[in-house]
Design a protein around this motif. Structure first.
Motif, short mmCIF file in Angstrom:
data_model
loop_
_atom_site.label_atom_id
_atom_site.label_comp_id
_atom_site.label_asym_id
_atom_site.label_seq_id
_atom_site.Cartn_x
_atom_site.Cartn_y
_atom_site.Cartn_z
N LEU A 129 3.06 -56.40 -22.29
CA LEU A 129 3.02 -55.20 -21.47
C LEU A 129 2.26 -54.08 -22.18
CD1 LEU A 129 6.74 -55.02 -20.27
CD2 LEU A 129 4.78 -55.82 -18.94
N ASN B 149 -5.78 -49.04 -26.83
CA ASN B 149 -4.52 -49.35 -26.18
C ASN B 149 -3.56 -50.07 -27.11
OD1 ASN B 149 -5.11 -52.31 -25.89
ND2 ASN B 149 -6.76 -51.49 -24.64
N VAL C 47 1.18 -54.85 -15.03
CA VAL C 47 2.63 -55.03 -15.18
C VAL C 47 3.18 -55.79 -13.97
CG1 VAL C 47 4.84 -53.83 -15.36
CG2 VAL C 47 2.85 -52.98 -16.61
N LYS C 48 2.69 -55.45 -12.78
CA LYS C 48 3.12 -56.15 -11.56
C LYS C 48 2.76 -57.64 -11.65
CE LYS C 48 4.59 -52.80 -8.67
NZ LYS C 48 5.85 -52.83 -7.91
N ARG D 210 5.10 -59.50 -13.97
CA ARG D 210 6.38 -59.79 -13.33
C ARG D 210 6.26 -60.98 -12.38
NH1 ARG D 210 9.12 -54.63 -10.74
NH2 ARG D 210 10.71 -56.23 -10.41
N PHE E 29 -4.96 -46.06 -15.39
CA PHE E 29 -3.51 -46.17 -15.35
C PHE E 29 -3.06 -47.07 -14.20
CE2 PHE E 29 0.64 -44.83 -13.78
CZ PHE E 29 1.41 -44.97 -14.92
N ALA E 30 -3.72 -46.96 -13.04
CA ALA E 30 -3.37 -47.81 -11.89
C ALA E 30 -3.62 -49.28 -12.22
CB ALA E 30 -4.18 -47.39 -10.67
N CYS E 31 -4.71 -49.57 -12.96
CA CYS E 31 -4.99 -50.95 -13.37
C CYS E 31 -3.92 -51.46 -14.33
CB CYS E 31 -6.37 -51.03 -14.02
SG CYS E 31 -7.75 -50.78 -12.88
N PHE E 32 -3.50 -50.61 -15.25
CA PHE E 32 -2.44 -51.00 -16.19
C PHE E 32 -1.14 -51.27 -15.44
CE2 PHE E 32 -3.87 -49.38 -20.61
CZ PHE E 32 -5.14 -49.87 -20.39
N PHE E 33 -0.83 -50.42 -14.46
CA PHE E 33 0.39 -50.60 -13.67
C PHE E 33 0.32 -51.90 -12.88
CE2 PHE E 33 3.08 -49.79 -9.94
CZ PHE E 33 4.27 -49.47 -10.58
N ALA E 34 -0.87 -52.21 -12.33
CA ALA E 34 -1.04 -53.47 -11.59
C ALA E 34 -0.87 -54.66 -12.52
CB ALA E 34 -2.41 -53.49 -10.92
N ASN F 120 -6.82 -41.87 -14.00
CA ASN F 120 -5.90 -42.33 -12.96
C ASN F 120 -6.19 -43.78 -12.57
OD1 ASN F 120 -4.63 -39.85 -12.90
ND2 ASN F 120 -5.77 -39.10 -11.13
#
Length: 272
Positions: free
Chosen positions: A36, A26, A232-233, A236, A225-230, A222
């Motif tokens: 990020l 990564n 980022v949340k 924030r 990717f969902a863990c990576f997106f979380a 998938n």
């Protein structure tokens, strides 16, 4: 602003052996405010080859991690990410990567390199010979301009001396392509590579990266990717609330439990 590359080898440090798992490469973008994930690759070993030493069959990836790293870096540049340095551990300190970053991408790098790497002091290049970095006299708070074997431009080498948990002495050599900064500056910038370790810790402890219920490669990707997106949340929310990821997880759990308990109390009331 830095790009930090890291790979997670599938190994168990407690038993010092390889285990089944997912090998992820990564790239983390870091500045003073936020970290990020901006790119990742799953290392899939699908090609069967014969090991030259043992004669046994084994599976390898069709694309090396260094090739993946350069491809990810190319994508980051295409996406116009603004960064000054590429930080890596010794996994990615090949001369091909150094040349690609310095000459193709036109950025600087700071990489960990091993002590047995062959180098020659820039002042002695015309009449000296290549020796191991360990053989070069170098103080921890100073830089030495050298040419690594196979590299056609000079770099600065500095070293860190530290104590391990078992009280043994450890030495970390750092190679920097920017010849205008000092050893303390190199060490300070390279310390930011620790952000990728915090990233992995949060993925596993707060975002259930290792608890994927999936069974095939597509759905596993998938989930990752969902863990990576979380993540980022969470970043924030961290900026907005000034709470770290672990405190945010506790707060979210507490609010969820309180909401569930409130609903149970309503359901327990006799209907009228």
């Amino acid at each position: 602003m830095e790009l930090i590359f890291n790979t997670r080898p599938v190994s168990d440090h407690t038993s010092n052996r390889s285990v089944k798992g997912i090998n992820i490469l990564n790239c983390i973008y870091h500045n003073e405010a936020i970290s990020l994930p901006v790119a990742f690759e799953i290392v899939q070993k699908l090609q069967e080859v014969t090991d030259a030493k043992t004669g046994k069959a084994k599976f390898v990836s069709e694309e090396s991690k260094n090739e993946m790293m350069r491809k990810m870096l190319h994508v980051c540049c295409q996406n116009r990410l603004k960064f000054s340095y590429v930080l890596t551990d010794s996994w990615f300190s090949s001369k091909e990567n150094m040349e690609y970053i310095k000459q193709r991408v036109k950025k600087d790098f700071i990489m960990a390199v091993k002590g047995n790497r062959l180098a020659i002091c820039a002042d002695d290049k015309s009449q000296g010979h290549f020796v191991n970095l360990e053989s070069i006299e170098l103080n921890p708070d100073s830089c030495c301009k050298v040419f690594l074997k196979g590299l056609d431009f000079p770099i600065s080498i500095t070293k860190q001396v530290f104590k391990n948990k078992n009280q043994s002495t450890g030495i970390l050599y750092l190679a920097c392509s920017n010849l205008d900064i000092t050893a303390p500056d190199i060490n300070t910038i390279y310390q930011k590579r620790w952000k990728v370790e915090e990233f992995h810790k949060s993925l596993k402890s707060n975002l259930a990266l290792a608890k994927s219920p999936t069974g095939i490669a597509h759905t596993q990707k998938n989930h990752i990717f969902a863990c990576f997106f979380a993540f980022v949340k969470l970043e924030r929310l961290r900026i907005k609330t000034k709470l770290n990821h672990f405190a945010l997880k506790s707060k979210l759990y507490f609010n969820a439990i309180r909401a569930s308990f409130s609903l149970l109390q309503k359901l327990a009331l006799p209907s009228t």
